[in-house]
Design a protein around this motif. Structure first.
Motif, PDB file in Angstrom:
ATOM      1  N   GLY A 145      38.833  36.345  37.529  1.00 50.00           N
ATOM      2  CA  GLY A 145      39.948  37.267  37.734  1.00 50.00           C
ATOM      3  C   GLY A 145      40.150  37.491  39.220  1.00 50.00           C
ATOM      4  O   GLY A 145      39.428  38.266  39.849  1.00 50.00           O
ATOM      5  N   SER A 146      41.116  36.817  39.813  1.00 48.21           N
ATOM      6  CA  SER A 146      41.307  36.877  41.265  1.00 48.21           C
ATOM      7  C   SER A 146      41.623  38.288  41.733  1.00 48.21           C
ATOM      8  O   SER A 146      42.109  39.130  40.970  1.00 48.21           O
ATOM      9  CB  SER A 146      42.444  35.930  41.673  1.00 48.21           C
ATOM     10  OG  SER A 146      42.159  34.611  41.253  1.00 48.21           O
ATOM     11  N   SER A 148      43.955  39.289  43.893  1.00 49.35           N
ATOM     12  CA  SER A 148      45.381  39.618  44.007  1.00 49.35           C
ATOM     13  C   SER A 148      46.059  39.668  42.637  1.00 49.35           C
ATOM     14  O   SER A 148      46.817  40.588  42.341  1.00 49.35           O
ATOM     15  CB  SER A 148      46.079  38.588  44.894  1.00 49.35           C
ATOM     16  OG  SER A 148      45.934  37.278  44.343  1.00 49.35           O
ATOM     17  N   TYR A 149      45.803  38.670  41.812  1.00 48.84           N
ATOM     18  CA  TYR A 149      46.377  38.660  40.471  1.00 48.84           C
ATOM     19  C   TYR A 149      45.497  37.827  39.569  1.00 48.84           C
ATOM     20  O   TYR A 149      45.089  36.733  39.962  1.00 48.84           O
ATOM     21  CB  TYR A 149      47.795  38.079  40.477  1.00 48.84           C
ATOM     22  CG  TYR A 149      48.422  38.046  39.098  1.00 48.84           C
ATOM     23  CD1 TYR A 149      49.045  39.183  38.579  1.00 48.84           C
ATOM     24  CD2 TYR A 149      48.349  36.898  38.307  1.00 48.84           C
ATOM     25  CE1 TYR A 149      49.597  39.162  37.299  1.00 48.84           C
ATOM     26  CE2 TYR A 149      48.899  36.877  37.034  1.00 48.84           C
ATOM     27  CZ  TYR A 149      49.515  38.006  36.534  1.00 48.84           C
ATOM     28  OH  TYR A 149      50.059  38.000  35.280  1.00 48.84           O
ATOM     29  N   PRO A 150      45.082  38.321  38.408  1.00 50.12           N
ATOM     30  CA  PRO A 150      45.508  39.574  37.770  1.00 50.12           C
ATOM     31  C   PRO A 150      44.696  40.799  38.185  1.00 50.12           C
ATOM     32  O   PRO A 150      44.907  41.886  37.654  1.00 50.12           O
ATOM     33  CB  PRO A 150      45.303  39.274  36.291  1.00 50.12           C
ATOM     34  CG  PRO A 150      44.122  38.359  36.267  1.00 50.12           C
ATOM     35  CD  PRO A 150      44.249  37.505  37.501  1.00 50.12           C
ATOM     36  N   SER A 151      43.759  40.636  39.094  1.00 53.41           N
ATOM     37  CA  SER A 151      42.920  41.745  39.577  1.00 53.41           C
ATOM     38  C   SER A 151      42.072  42.366  38.478  1.00 53.41           C
ATOM     39  O   SER A 151      41.644  43.512  38.595  1.00 53.41           O
ATOM     40  CB  SER A 151      43.796  42.839  40.238  1.00 53.41           C
ATOM     41  OG  SER A 151      44.451  42.318  41.371  1.00 53.41           O
ATOM     42  N   ARG A 152      41.880  41.639  37.419  1.00 52.52           N
ATOM     43  CA  ARG A 152      41.005  42.126  36.356  1.00 52.52           C
ATOM     44  C   ARG A 152      40.622  40.929  35.484  1.00 52.52           C
ATOM     45  O   ARG A 152      41.200  39.826  35.631  1.00 52.52           O
ATOM     46  CB  ARG A 152      41.705  43.179  35.486  1.00 52.52           C
ATOM     47  CG  ARG A 152      42.903  42.669  34.712  1.00 52.52           C
ATOM     48  CD  ARG A 152      43.657  43.803  34.051  1.00 52.52           C
ATOM     49  NE  ARG A 152      44.802  43.331  33.290  1.00 52.52           N
ATOM     50  CZ  ARG A 152      44.769  42.996  32.012  1.00 52.52           C
ATOM     51  NH1 ARG A 152      43.623  43.050  31.337  1.00 52.52           N
ATOM     52  NH2 ARG A 152      45.860  42.587  31.387  1.00 52.52           N
ATOM     53  N   THR A 153      39.679  41.140  34.604  1.00 52.34           N
ATOM     54  CA  THR A 153      39.252  40.097  33.675  1.00 52.34           C
ATOM     55  C   THR A 153      39.930  40.305  32.329  1.00 52.34           C
ATOM     56  O   THR A 153      39.872  41.401  31.770  1.00 52.34           O
ATOM     57  CB  THR A 153      37.723  40.124  33.501  1.00 52.34           C
ATOM     58  OG1 THR A 153      37.103  39.948  34.780  1.00 52.34           O
ATOM     59  CG2 THR A 153      37.263  39.028  32.576  1.00 52.34           C
ATOM     60  N   TYR A 154      40.591  39.295  31.823  1.00 58.08           N
ATOM     61  CA  TYR A 154      41.283  39.401  30.539  1.00 58.08           C
ATOM     62  C   TYR A 154      40.290  39.496  29.380  1.00 58.08           C
ATOM     63  O   TYR A 154      39.219  38.875  29.416  1.00 58.08           O
ATOM     64  CB  TYR A 154      42.180  38.189  30.313  1.00 58.08           C
ATOM     65  CG  TYR A 154      43.460  38.195  31.120  1.00 58.08           C
ATOM     66  CD1 TYR A 154      44.354  39.258  31.018  1.00 58.08           C
ATOM     67  CD2 TYR A 154      43.765  37.145  31.963  1.00 58.08           C
ATOM     68  CE1 TYR A 154      45.534  39.262  31.745  1.00 58.08           C
ATOM     69  CE2 TYR A 154      44.942  37.128  32.695  1.00 58.08           C
ATOM     70  CZ  TYR A 154      45.820  38.205  32.588  1.00 58.08           C
ATOM     71  OH  TYR A 154      46.986  38.216  33.305  1.00 58.08           O
ATOM     72  N   PRO A 155      40.641  40.238  28.342  1.00 55.53           N
ATOM     73  CA  PRO A 155      39.807  40.242  27.127  1.00 55.53           C
ATOM     74  C   PRO A 155      39.713  38.844  26.537  1.00 55.53           C
ATOM     75  O   PRO A 155      40.703  38.099  26.522  1.00 55.53           O
ATOM     76  CB  PRO A 155      40.560  41.186  26.188  1.00 55.53           C
ATOM     77  CG  PRO A 155      41.400  42.035  27.071  1.00 55.53           C
ATOM     78  CD  PRO A 155      41.768  41.172  28.238  1.00 55.53           C
ATOM     79  N   GLY A 156      38.531  38.466  26.103  1.00 54.06           N
ATOM     80  CA  GLY A 156      38.342  37.134  25.534  1.00 54.06           C
ATOM     81  C   GLY A 156      38.032  36.064  26.552  1.00 54.06           C
ATOM     82  O   GLY A 156      37.943  34.877  26.195  1.00 54.06           O
ATOM     83  N   GLN A 157      37.883  36.448  27.824  1.00 48.78           N
ATOM     84  CA  GLN A 157      37.545  35.475  28.863  1.00 48.78           C
ATOM     85  C   GLN A 157      36.253  34.754  28.507  1.00 48.78           C
ATOM     86  O   GLN A 157      35.256  35.389  28.145  1.00 48.78           O
ATOM     87  CB  GLN A 157      37.380  36.198  30.205  1.00 48.78           C
ATOM     88  CG  GLN A 157      36.925  35.333  31.360  1.00 48.78           C
ATOM     89  CD  GLN A 157      38.027  34.436  31.878  1.00 48.78           C
ATOM     90  OE1 GLN A 157      39.186  34.800  31.834  1.00 48.78           O
ATOM     91  NE2 GLN A 157      37.643  33.277  32.367  1.00 48.78           N
TER      92      GLN A 157
END
Length: 208
Positions: A145-146, A148-157
């Motif tokens: 999760g970079s 700048s974007y998305p600045s977070r970790t997506y669920p299911g990563q």
């Protein structure tokens, strides 16, 4: 629907009439004793509860012993509900001969637990480069999760974590041989779990 529960004993091979080596999984299937019945009038669905295997009487608790005493059945190690539309009474036995050589079956079991694993083994990642100054990132997952974007970790990563010990169903396996006297079922190919895993065998309802 024909169903039975059993124990995986391991794998071996048998030979066909023309000398072909066939890998098979060996299953101790039944005999399974009917312990209780589920009816639409009382429970809202139709099924039978079957028992399989034994253990020391000291390992059963009072509710379990009472349940078996009510059915007048010897205590069993494993209890499982299976689909069955026939008119069988409590105390009757289901044996491995309900299956025939050449039939197709679906087998459900718990896969081997492999513990905590990294992304390369768990998800088949390629790993990081070994050049350009990297010295300790060969088996890393890379960015999750970079900034700048998305600045977070997506669920299911997909990341490192627990691997195995999942409920797996393998479809359309062929019954290679039925050994009724030994209560053994030989199924062509591999099935889930390690030796001693409790599994369920059912006649497939899929089209070939």
């Amino acid at each position: 629907m024909k169903e039975l529960i059993g124990i995986k004993l391991g794998m071996t091979r048998i030979f066909s009439s023309d000398g072909e080596a066939i890998p098979v999984s060996v299953i101790e299937a039944g005999p399974c004793v009917i312990v209780a019945k589920r009816t639409p009038e009382k429970h809202g669905y139709r099924a039978i509860q079957v028992g399989f295997g034994t253990k020391r009487n000291s390992l059963y608790n009072k509710p379990e012993l009472g349940h078996f005493k009510k059915s007048a059945v010897e205590p069993k190690r494993h209890l499982k509900e299976i689909d069955y539309d026939g008119e069988l009474e409590v105390g009757a036995e289901l044996k491995v001969d309900i299956f025939k050589k050449g039939e197709k079956v679906d087998i459900t079991g718990i896969s081997k637990g492999l513990g905590f694993q990294g992304v390369m083994r768990r998800h088949n990642f390629g790993g990081g480069s070994s050049t350009h100054g990297q010295s300790d990132r060969q088996r890393s997952p890379g960015s999750i999760g970079s900034s700048s974007y998305p600045s977070r970790t997506y669920p299911g990563q997909r990341m490192a974590g627990k691997m195995g010990k999942d409920r797996i169903t393998v479809l359309n396996l062929e019954v290679a041989q039925v050994l009724s006297e030994q209560n053994l079922l030989l199924v062509r190919g591999a099935i889930p779990g390690k030796k001693g895993t409790l599994i369920k065998i059912r006649k497939t309802n899929r089209k070939r």
